[in-house]
Design a protein around this motif. Sequence first.
Motif: not given
Length: 94
Positions: A15, A17, A72, A88
């Motif tokens: 991920m 971010a 997210d 995210r």
Amino acid sequence: MAKMGRGVYHEVVIMVARCPDAGDVIMVIRFQAMPDLAAVTVGGVGYQLPIAVSGSGYRYTDGAVELTGKGDEARLTRPGQRALVCARALPAAP
């Protein structure tokens, strides 16, 4: 999927971010299943955080640094520093 010895495959999710409250700093989180841990890189500093009990979402901590999140969003808490709240930036990739 990542191969983890003897032909056994374990899921790895990455991920990326963005943390807008911290000057758009980027945090990269690599979640892996074996062993259950999150490798977090932010501002050139890396952390290896083992999984921990969470009521909802996810939680990883080494007792000092803690990564929590759901969906997210991700939050990284480090001693003596302001918590990073991030969202995210890119879709998860295997």
